[in-house]
Design an enzyme around this catalytic site. Structure first.
Site, PDB file in Angstrom:
ATOM      1  N   GLU A 436       0.835  -1.186   0.000  1.00 53.01           N
ATOM      2  CA  GLU A 436       0.000   0.000   0.000  1.00 53.01           C
ATOM      3  C   GLU A 436       0.879   1.248   0.000  1.00 53.01           C
ATOM      4  O   GLU A 436       1.758   1.396   0.834  1.00 53.01           O
ATOM      5  CB  GLU A 436      -0.875  -0.056   1.263  1.00 53.01           C
ATOM      6  CG  GLU A 436      -1.511   1.227   1.650  1.00 53.01           C
ATOM      7  CD  GLU A 436      -1.980   1.178   3.119  1.00 53.01           C
ATOM      8  OE1 GLU A 436      -1.703   0.194   3.828  1.00 53.01           O
ATOM      9  OE2 GLU A 436      -2.611   2.154   3.528  1.00 53.01           O
ATOM     10  N   ASP A 509      -0.393  -1.283   6.265  1.00 54.18           N
ATOM     11  CA  ASP A 509      -0.153  -0.730   7.594  1.00 54.18           C
ATOM     12  C   ASP A 509      -1.037  -1.399   8.641  1.00 54.18           C
ATOM     13  O   ASP A 509      -2.121  -1.876   8.334  1.00 54.18           O
ATOM     14  CB  ASP A 509      -0.455   0.774   7.598  1.00 54.18           C
ATOM     15  CG  ASP A 509       0.600   1.541   6.816  1.00 54.18           C
ATOM     16  OD1 ASP A 509       1.671   0.960   6.560  1.00 54.18           O
ATOM     17  OD2 ASP A 509       0.334   2.701   6.467  1.00 54.18           O
ATOM     18  N   ASP A 511      -2.973  -0.226  10.746  1.00 53.93           N
ATOM     19  CA  ASP A 511      -3.948   0.728  11.285  1.00 53.93           C
ATOM     20  C   ASP A 511      -5.290   0.554  10.562  1.00 53.93           C
ATOM     21  O   ASP A 511      -5.452  -0.374   9.765  1.00 53.93           O
ATOM     22  CB  ASP A 511      -3.431   2.168  11.137  1.00 53.93           C
ATOM     23  CG  ASP A 511      -3.165   2.524   9.680  1.00 53.93           C
ATOM     24  OD1 ASP A 511      -3.537   1.720   8.796  1.00 53.93           O
ATOM     25  OD2 ASP A 511      -2.594   3.588   9.429  1.00 53.93           O
ATOM     26  N   ASP A 513      -6.769   2.282   8.229  1.00 55.83           N
ATOM     27  CA  ASP A 513      -6.675   2.384   6.772  1.00 55.83           C
ATOM     28  C   ASP A 513      -6.091   1.117   6.158  1.00 55.83           C
ATOM     29  O   ASP A 513      -6.547   0.651   5.117  1.00 55.83           O
ATOM     30  CB  ASP A 513      -5.780   3.569   6.374  1.00 55.83           C
ATOM     31  CG  ASP A 513      -6.585   4.857   6.335  1.00 55.83           C
ATOM     32  OD1 ASP A 513      -7.832   4.777   6.486  1.00 55.83           O
ATOM     33  OD2 ASP A 513      -5.969   5.929   6.161  1.00 55.83           O
TER      34      ASP A 513
END
Ligand code: 0RA
Length: 644
Positions: A436, A509, A511, A513
């Site tokens: 990403e 990641d 997180d 997102d």
């Protein structure tokens, strides 16, 4: 693996050492020597299979109409207890063997469901090896039967009875009869005894949907979790459940009918979606690869809709009929058949082969659905209109696809420009990291081993796959890069032999997102490259969450649990804690060391169930229904705040 002696030395009563007993012992030994042949494997799947086998026996009793309540409990010591309020496994003495029927059921291979003849109509269970295989693979097993006011019991070790079936007490008159099965899996066979609540609960929910009026209570005392499943609507409830977060066009249609000793049931509900979710079952086994019941169902649907459309002039003379594919856009359906003698086409029972099922399902569903259409003209028109729109979109998609294919044929090198390929040409040894964001992509490119690791950076969020059709999706550059890099094509034209990397690894990641883009990609793979997932080629990379420095020493931690452990161990000492908010915060060397180097990294292999779960989550996030999405974002927003 236990040695042969383990079985023979232990607890074998010396009297009555008949030919029958030898046969039983040989059977049990065969199971223990090659457990995989009986329960598939000795990993977590095999462990779960033990529970399913025992529960399936209880479900059979419910299917026979004799039980309506099943409980499953895992206690803190990992002992599994399965109870049902059925007739109780018979305990009377079997004349030929001179043994209690209970002992025969518990020790003889394949003696399970079919035992006793008349009482049993159908038997479920993926492997259908019966409870005796579970018994053979359990350190101990205890069967208790409640029948005619009396409690009967027999205990076993690794499948071997410790004594004859005995009366051990009474139960109050007026209370239900039933069976109580308790067992502890053998640690010699199963390395890791760690049942997964969510996996088990999914299956129990499915079982409850498929057996209308059956209550299944599942309790996990290890985690203090419990769930009860009971669906008055049976498979109609199942369809409603699947469509929970979708906008539906009508209340579900349902039909059930006995045909020549078989039993056929289907539920249908159209949604505003573009995708089809039809699940088929034969004797409660999920036939992932369909078979004759699915074929019959599909032709009934296509025929009923086309006939109605012609009769009511929604399709004009000369206009093309709707294809099967057109009539399945936005369809959610369950087809569940129960057969006397199911024939499966593969060892895994994923495909039903009985030829008579095609005609039986086709006529039952065809007649009832046609009638339903007549009585629901408004809904009928909407469904057909949707099919006509699908036909137009299909034509547009074909043109777009031709364009894509022609275009890529013209470009001499069809591989996407942003792909940093590896030098390895054998898919077997090659890996593709889907990363990403451009900055993380840069680190990954520098950190990788370019011999066998390729990197494909995807910019930002790829488009919303759910809301767009195949034609639009193929026009999206990120998606096209992904498809060409992998090499297999998508959907109907998927071809595994063109796979360019045996491991496709999603790296995002840790997180919200990152979770979002992972869900999105999993949904894409689930919908358009499912065989890739089925064959175990899809993985999720596990980047560390923290870097800890104690004095000069550095250490990476991959979850909060590890951090807690470290805090406990290091109560007084000082340490430096760095939280990685994203892949981009690691330099290339760190990324290699922690996440990409095969010697250190952990990869999570994605299963079809994981991907299906992502697909459902995705519907919730992206589907047309707004309220559930709001709810998800609100709850996750809270977590996000707590995290930082
Ligand atoms: C064979 C015959 C009968 C019941 C059962 C098996 C039976 C098996 C299991 C396994 C778990 N729970 C079960 N409950 C019943 C019918 C016996 C009769 O007619 O009374």
């Amino acid at each position: 693996m236990p040695k042969k002696q383990d079985l023979e030395l232990e607890n074998i009563p010396t009297e009555n050492y008949t030919a029958d007993k030898i046969q039983v012992l040989e059977g049990l030994e065969a199971v223990r020597r090659r457990p995989g042949m009986y329960i598939g494997s000795t990993d977590i799947r095999g462990l779960h299979q033990l529970v399913y086998e025992v529960v399936d026996n209880a479900i059979d009793e419910a299917l026979a109409g004799s039980a309506d309540h099943i409980t499953i409990t895992i206690d803190t010591d990992n002992v599994v207890t399965v109870t049902d309020n059925g007739r109780g496994i018979p305990v009377d003495i079997h004349p030929q063997t001179g043994k209690s029927a209970l002992e025969v059921v518990m020790t003889k291979l394949h003696a399970g469901g079919k035992f006793g003849g008349g009482g049993y109509k159908v038997a479920s269970g993926l492997h259908g090896v019966g409870v005796s295989a579970v018994n053979a693979l359990s350190e101990w097993f205890e069967s208790t039967v409640r029948r005619d006011g009396i409690l009967y019991r027999q205990n076993y070790k690794r499948g071997v009875p410790q004594a004859d079936v005995k009366q051990v007490g009474k139960y109050p008159t007026g209370e239900r009869s039933g069976t109580i099965q308790r067992f502890f899996p053998d640690k010699q066979i199963f390395k890791n005894i760690d049942y997964k609540f969510d996996v088990l609960q999914q299956r129990f929910r499915e079982m409850a949907f498929l057996t209308k009026g059956l209550a299944i209570k599942f309790t996990d005392e290890r985690e203090g979790r419990a769930a009860t499943f009971y669906f008055e609507g049976g498979i109609t409830s199942f369809v409603r459940y699947l469509n929970k977060n979708r906008k539906t066009l009508h209340t579900p249609f349902h039909v059930s009918a006995p045909v020549e000793g078989n039993y056929i049931e289907a539920a249908i509900q159209y949604t505003t979606d573009y995708n089809e979710s039809t699940l088929t079952f034969a004797n409660n086994i999920n036939t992932h690869d369909g078979g004759t019941h699915l074929t019959g169902f599909r032709s009934a649907l296509t025929r009923a809709l086309n006939d109605y459309a012609r009769r009511n002039k929604i399709l004009k003379e000369g206009e093309n009929a709707l294809t099967g594919e057109d009539t399945r856009e936005g369809l959610t359906a369950i087809v569940s058949v129960k057969l006397q003698e199911p024939q499966f086409e593969s060892q895994t029972k994923a495909k039903l082969g009985n030829a008579e099922m095609k005609t039986q399902v086709e006529s039952v569903v065809g007649e009832a659905f046609s009638e339903w259409l007549e009585e629901h003209s408004k809904e009928a028109k909407e469904i057909i209109q949707k099919g006509i729109t699908a036909a137009r979109a299909r034509e547009a998609a074909r043109q777009a696809r031709d364009l894509v294919i022609r275009k890529s044929a013209l470009e001499s090198l069809s591989l996407p420009g942003k792909l940093a390929d590896c030098s390895e040409r054998e898919a077997e040894n090659a890996e593709l990291y889907i990363v990403e964001g451009d900055s993380a992509g840069g680190s990954a490119k520098q950190g990788r081993d370019r011999k066998f690791q390729a990197i494909l950076p995807l910019r930002g969020k790829i488009m919303n796959v759910e809301k767009s059709r195949l034609d639009k999706m193929l026009q999206n550059e990120e998606i096209r890069a992904l498809i060409t890099a992998i090499g297999t094509g998508v959907g109907n034209t998927f071809d595994m032999t063109n796979l360019r990397y045996s491991r496709v690894i999603l790296m995002s990641d840790a997180d919200v997102d990152g979770a979002h883009i992972r869900t999105l990609l999993l949904t894409f793979f689930f919908r358009y490259m499912q065989p890739l997932v089925e064959h175990g080629h899809l993985y999720i990379a596990q980047p560390p969450l923290y870097k800890v420095k104690i004095g000069k020493e550095e250490q990476y931690l991959y979850d909060d649990h590890a951090l807690e452990e470290l805090r406990k161990k290091n109560k007084n000492g000082k340490f430096d804690l760095q939280r990685y908010k994203g892949l981009g915060e690691m330099n290339p060397e760190q990324l290699w060391e922690t996440t990409m180097n095969p010697a250190n990294r952990t990869l999570l292999q994605v299963t079809v169930e994981d991907a299906a779960e992502a697909d459902r989550t995705f519907d919730m996030l992206m589907g047309n229904e707004v309220p559930p999405r709001k709810r998800f974002i609100q709850t996750h927003a809270k977590h996000a705040k707590l995290d930082v």
